[in-house]
Design a protein around this motif. Structure first.
Motif, PDB file in Angstrom:
ATOM      1  N   ARG A  37      -1.227   2.405 -48.698  1.00 45.81           N
ATOM      2  CA  ARG A  37       0.124   2.105 -48.248  1.00 45.81           C
ATOM      3  C   ARG A  37       1.036   1.903 -49.445  1.00 45.81           C
ATOM      4  NH1 ARG A  37       2.932  -2.633 -45.431  1.00 45.81           N
ATOM      5  NH2 ARG A  37       4.544  -1.553 -44.272  1.00 45.81           N
ATOM      6  N   ARG A  38       0.500   1.236 -50.468  1.00 42.42           N
ATOM      7  CA  ARG A  38       1.294   1.008 -51.667  1.00 42.42           C
ATOM      8  C   ARG A  38       1.684   2.344 -52.281  1.00 42.42           C
ATOM      9  NH1 ARG A  38       2.295  -3.303 -54.661  1.00 42.42           N
ATOM     10  NH2 ARG A  38       0.992  -4.544 -53.300  1.00 42.42           N
ATOM     11  N   TRP A 505      16.494  16.411 -46.877  1.00 46.78           N
ATOM     12  CA  TRP A 505      15.974  15.544 -45.824  1.00 46.78           C
ATOM     13  C   TRP A 505      15.037  14.498 -46.417  1.00 46.78           C
ATOM     14  CZ3 TRP A 505      10.759  15.117 -45.119  1.00 46.78           C
ATOM     15  CH2 TRP A 505       9.963  16.094 -45.716  1.00 46.78           C
ATOM     16  N   ASP A 506      14.818  13.433 -45.669  1.00 45.82           N
ATOM     17  CA  ASP A 506      13.751  12.481 -45.960  1.00 45.82           C
ATOM     18  C   ASP A 506      13.319  11.839 -44.642  1.00 45.82           C
ATOM     19  OD1 ASP A 506      15.705  10.598 -45.377  1.00 45.82           O
ATOM     20  OD2 ASP A 506      15.647   9.601 -47.308  1.00 45.82           O
ATOM     21  N   LEU A 507      12.373  10.933 -44.732  1.00 43.30           N
ATOM     22  CA  LEU A 507      11.974  10.203 -43.535  1.00 43.30           C
ATOM     23  C   LEU A 507      12.627   8.826 -43.598  1.00 43.30           C
ATOM     24  CD1 LEU A 507       8.215  11.159 -43.058  1.00 43.30           C
ATOM     25  CD2 LEU A 507      10.246  12.123 -41.955  1.00 43.30           C
ATOM     26  N   TYR A 508      13.482   8.538 -42.644  1.00 40.06           N
ATOM     27  CA  TYR A 508      14.145   7.238 -42.588  1.00 40.06           C
ATOM     28  C   TYR A 508      13.119   6.140 -42.365  1.00 40.06           C
ATOM     29  CZ  TYR A 508      16.610   3.334 -40.464  1.00 40.06           C
ATOM     30  OH  TYR A 508      17.042   2.089 -40.142  1.00 40.06           O
ATOM     31  N   VAL A 509      12.203   6.365 -41.440  1.00 34.81           N
ATOM     32  CA  VAL A 509      11.127   5.384 -41.215  1.00 34.81           C
ATOM     33  C   VAL A 509       9.932   6.110 -40.617  1.00 34.81           C
ATOM     34  CG1 VAL A 509      11.875   4.721 -38.863  1.00 34.81           C
ATOM     35  CG2 VAL A 509      10.559   3.101 -40.239  1.00 34.81           C
ATOM     36  N   MET A 510       8.746   5.660 -41.005  1.00 34.51           N
ATOM     37  CA  MET A 510       7.534   6.061 -40.306  1.00 34.51           C
ATOM     38  C   MET A 510       7.046   4.839 -39.550  1.00 34.51           C
ATOM     39  SD  MET A 510       5.637   8.343 -43.222  1.00 34.51           S
ATOM     40  CE  MET A 510       4.274   8.877 -42.218  1.00 34.51           C
ATOM     41  N   ALA A 511       6.971   4.945 -38.232  1.00 30.86           N
ATOM     42  CA  ALA A 511       6.422   3.839 -37.449  1.00 30.86           C
ATOM     43  C   ALA A 511       4.929   3.723 -37.754  1.00 30.86           C
ATOM     44  CB  ALA A 511       6.654   4.075 -35.961  1.00 30.86           C
ATOM     45  N   GLY A 512       4.362   2.552 -37.511  1.00 28.09           N
ATOM     46  CA  GLY A 512       2.955   2.342 -37.808  1.00 28.09           C
ATOM     47  C   GLY A 512       2.574   0.917 -37.500  1.00 28.09           C
ATOM     48  N   ASN A 513       1.363   0.566 -37.921  1.00 31.62           N
ATOM     49  CA  ASN A 513       0.899  -0.793 -37.648  1.00 31.62           C
ATOM     50  C   ASN A 513       0.190  -1.368 -38.865  1.00 31.62           C
ATOM     51  OD1 ASN A 513      -0.028  -3.203 -36.620  1.00 31.62           O
ATOM     52  ND2 ASN A 513      -0.475  -2.329 -34.600  1.00 31.62           N
ATOM     53  N   PRO A 514       0.946  -2.065 -39.740  1.00 33.32           N
ATOM     54  CA  PRO A 514       0.336  -2.618 -40.958  1.00 33.32           C
ATOM     55  C   PRO A 514      -0.626  -3.766 -40.665  1.00 33.32           C
ATOM     56  CG  PRO A 514       2.630  -3.322 -40.757  1.00 33.32           C
ATOM     57  CD  PRO A 514       2.380  -2.329 -39.659  1.00 33.32           C
ATOM     58  N   TYR A 521      -0.857   5.118 -41.819  1.00 28.29           N
ATOM     59  CA  TYR A 521      -0.678   4.705 -40.424  1.00 28.29           C
ATOM     60  C   TYR A 521      -0.143   3.272 -40.320  1.00 28.29           C
ATOM     61  CZ  TYR A 521      -3.143   9.001 -39.454  1.00 28.29           C
ATOM     62  OH  TYR A 521      -3.498  10.333 -39.403  1.00 28.29           O
ATOM     63  N   ALA A 522      -0.034   2.608 -41.471  1.00 27.26           N
ATOM     64  CA  ALA A 522       0.631   1.300 -41.482  1.00 27.26           C
ATOM     65  C   ALA A 522       2.135   1.462 -41.334  1.00 27.26           C
ATOM     66  CB  ALA A 522       0.312   0.560 -42.776  1.00 27.26           C
ATOM     67  N   GLY A 523       2.608   2.676 -41.593  1.00 23.49           N
ATOM     68  CA  GLY A 523       4.047   2.908 -41.501  1.00 23.49           C
ATOM     69  C   GLY A 523       4.733   2.647 -42.820  1.00 23.49           C
ATOM     70  N   SER A 524       6.030   2.831 -42.855  1.00 21.85           N
ATOM     71  CA  SER A 524       6.774   2.689 -44.101  1.00 21.85           C
ATOM     72  C   SER A 524       7.214   1.249 -44.312  1.00 21.85           C
ATOM     73  CB  SER A 524       7.937   3.678 -44.157  1.00 21.85           C
ATOM     74  OG  SER A 524       8.690   3.640 -42.970  1.00 21.85           O
ATOM     75  N   PHE A 533       6.638  -1.083 -33.595  1.00 25.51           N
ATOM     76  CA  PHE A 533       6.932  -0.230 -32.439  1.00 25.51           C
ATOM     77  C   PHE A 533       6.207   1.093 -32.620  1.00 25.51           C
ATOM     78  CE2 PHE A 533       9.842   2.937 -34.291  1.00 25.51           C
ATOM     79  CZ  PHE A 533      10.247   2.314 -35.458  1.00 25.51           C
ATOM     80  N   ASN A 534       6.117   1.857 -31.544  1.00 26.19           N
ATOM     81  CA  ASN A 534       5.608   3.225 -31.636  1.00 26.19           C
ATOM     82  C   ASN A 534       6.455   4.132 -30.765  1.00 26.19           C
ATOM     83  OD1 ASN A 534       3.859   4.120 -29.006  1.00 26.19           O
ATOM     84  ND2 ASN A 534       3.660   1.902 -29.305  1.00 26.19           N
TER      85      ASN A 534
END
Ligand code: FEO
Ligand code: CA
Ligand code: CA
Ligand code: CA
Length: 638
Positions: A37-38, A505-514, A521-524, A533-534
């Protein structure tokens, strides 16, 4: 397919169970191994062989995080698993409209046990509220709302399992879907429908409308009932919404394929069969059983009827007599919504997503310019349709769907748009849901809700594809296989011009579960214990540039989804990257549809397919509802 009960599930859940996620994945969760994640947050990183390389631009826009004071006017609320709506301290909510509420005084009363009677069922607010927009017309507040599909066991409680048994029951379902136009007014008890307002109107699966654009009059649109291919009956599976600068409503036909079936042989014609395969039209349908009781939906006798749905339809909320227009120039696919913008030169731009695993994002640019008060009749019929191509270096381009580029005639591009987009190499996406354009910055956002088949393999080891054969390998904007959480993509058009054919473009947020994962998959970075949220789906950006995100995901609150609770609405600050949970919906619901009163002191939020006891208590059928949310001090809410 038949042993899964469509009536007990949301459209997405049904789809997931009917087409379950595959066991074998392309890279065996290569992201788990390759990316901590880091590392993901730290900038440039590789996603392993064959996967995308994501650069530091991913972090653009979030690097300022934590340096700035919050712009939120509320404290985020905890996840909930109960049967009602929650909003932050200092805010309150009330139900404004429920399916079955009367638009006219001669409409039938809603019965808590049996629902709406057949007679007059086209004179009540429809089922399964979804996209909506509010218009200020002659000093009145006119809300236009989609009714996406039906919950048959709730709408036909007299049947054993919600399966319609006769033409009357099919027609009842048809009456409860489509679009509702209704005047709202705020009184001492809050917002309510103005019964018998001259603006009130139901547009359903049998309302006459006309085609324009390249497909109008084409042979593929002709039927026995409409030998000229110029007029259609009804608009179907109305999902998201949009609005034009000239004050009309855009309703977007999404899962139209599910209404069609066959009582006899499926058509053998090659063109038709290929189109059916690409758009998922089969002999069984999705359980509406229209084809058994309404020959128009039986493709063995009316094979062109499916070509007459899957479009964006324009409705004039100010004129209840106006005929809705199906704009074929904007393409035929599973339209989610229509986000409009003006290019600096005045051309109209419409961004659109096709919500199916591995399908594409699209853009329309008008030929002519918008002039306030001027002629707008060509702006949704003469212009250029494009599909999005994303590169790993965070650049992208809109590929024009021209006859030269696709080898297809203009009418074919309009009717078989997915095939045209495949021909220009459009990028397969993780189910594009709502797109929103930021009114205070030249940028757009798209919810990519999830894609259980991203990176999946077939039995022979080849990569799974969409129905057009385009591979669903992980790629830069869709970087996680078995993507169960979803992400929100952002793009900035070149030259600050929405009409431009290039973008970054970029990814504003990746949803996930840290709390569960320590990898991608922890998300951004913005994803934390308090805002999990998912499956981001609905989205609007308010007048201050804050992003409102609505979810349609797994609300089990278990396993990978632990801590996420019921579906919800969050607010995101695109400047700091911070995301806070603003509203939680009742158990079982999807939160979808958001618009504001003209004075911006009320936000209207859609609660689709809640379970009992929402909103009328345990003794009533549950009812999809629009709720009005206000600040207790009366201040602006967006
Ligand atoms: Fe109707 Fe893709 O949501
Ligand atoms: Ca839905
Ligand atoms: Ca949606
Ligand atoms: Ca969805």
């Amino acid at each position: 397919m038949k042993d899964i009960d469509r009536n007990k599930l949301s459209a997405d859940d049904w789809d997931e169970q009917t087409f379950p996620r595959p066991k074998v994945q392309e890279f065996d969760r290569v992201v788990d191994r390759a990316v901590s994640r880091r590392g993901f947050l730290g900038g440039a990183l590789a996603f392993g062989s064959g996967a995308a390389v994501m650069g530091t631009a991913f972090l653009k826009g979030t690097s300022a995080m934590a340096q700035q004071a919050t712009r939120f006017a509320f404290e985020g609320i905890p996840a909930q698993t109960d049967g009602t709506v929650h909003v932050p301290e200092g805010y309150s909510w009330k139900v404004t409209a429920r399916w079955g509420d009367k638009l006219f005084s001669d409409a039938p009363e809603f019965d808590p046990e049996t629902g709406v009677a057949f007679e007059g069922s086209d004179r009540v607010f429809g089922e399964n509220t979804d996209g909506m927009e509010l218009f200020h017309v002659a000093g009145r507040e006119i809300l236009v709302v989609n009714s996406e599909y039906t919950n048959n066991e709730i709408n036909l409680p007299q049947t054993e399992d919600g399966t319609p048994q006769n033409a009357e029951q099919v027609q009842l379902l048809q009456n409860l879907q489509g679009v509702t136009v209704m005047e709202l007014a705020e009184g001492p008890e809050g917002w309510a429908i103005v019964v018998d307002s001259p603006y009130n109107r139901r547009i359903h699966h049998r309302t006459p409308m006309r085609f324009d654009g390249p497909a109008a009059g084409h042979d593929l649109l002709k039927t026995e009932a409409d030998p000229e291919g110029l007029t259609s009956l009804g608009t179907m599976n109305n999902c998201g919404s949009g609005r034009t600068p000239w004050g009309t409503y855009l309703t977007c036909e999404e899962n139209f394929n599910g209404y069609f079936g066959a009582t006899g042989e499926m058509p053998e014609d090659e063109t038709l069969a290929a189109g059916y395969a690409r758009y998922g039209i089969g002999s069984d349908g999705w359980g509406y059983n229209y084809h058994l009781h309404d020959p128009r939906f039986d493709v063995s006798t009316t094979p062109n009827e499916p070509h007459r749905a899957g479009y964006i339809v324009e409705i004039d909320p100010a004129n209840p007599e106006a005929t809705p227009v199906k704009h074929t120039a904007l393409g035929r696919f599973k339209h989610e919504n229509a986000a409009t913008a003006l290019a600096p030169d005045g051309r109209l731009v419409v961004y659109m997503g096709d919500d199916e695993r591995g399908e594409f994002m699209y853009k329309w640019v008008s030929r002519d310019i918008y002039v306030p008060g001027g002629d707008t009749s060509t702006l949704l019929s003469e212009g250029q349709l494009y599909a999005a191509v994303f590169e790993d270096d965070m650049s992208g381009r809109w590929a024009a769907l021209t006859p030269e580029a696709t080898g297809m005639e203009p009418a074919e591009i309009a009717i078989f748009t997915r095939t045209a987009a495949s021909a220009v190499g459009a990028t397969t996406m993780d189910r594009p849901e709502w797109i929103a354009v930021n009114p205070v910055a030249v940028e757009g956002y798209c919810c990519l809700t999830n894609n259980s088949r991203r990176g999946a393999l077939n039995d022979d080891g080849s990569v799974r594809t969409n129905a057009g054969g385009d591979p669903m390998s992980v790629n830069a904007p869709n970087p996680r296989e078995t993507n169960e959480y979803g992400q929100i993509l952002r793009w900035r058009p070149a030259g600050d011009d929405h009409g431009s054919e290039e973008f970054e473009w970029d990814l504003y947020v990746m949803a996930g579960n840290p709390m569960v994962h320590d990898d991608a998959y922890a998300g951004s970075e913005a994803i934390k214990e308090g805002n999990l949220f998912n499956s981001p789906d609905g989205m609007q950006i308010d007048s201050t540039g804050m992003i409102w995100i609505q979810t349609d995901g797994d609300d089990s609150n278990e396993g990978d989804f632990a801590g996420m609770g019921n579906n919800q609405m969050l607010a995101g600050d695109p400047v700091t990257g911070e995301i806070r949970r603003f509203l939680t919906g009742p158990n079982g619901c999807e939160v979808t549809g958001l618009t504001w009163s003209t004075d911006r002191r009320t936000m209207f939020v859609g609660i689709q397919h809640p379970g009992r006891p929402f909103p009328d208590g345990p003794d009533s059928l549950p009812r999809s509802s629009i709720v009005a949310v206000k600040r207790d001090d009366g201040a602006l809410v967006g």
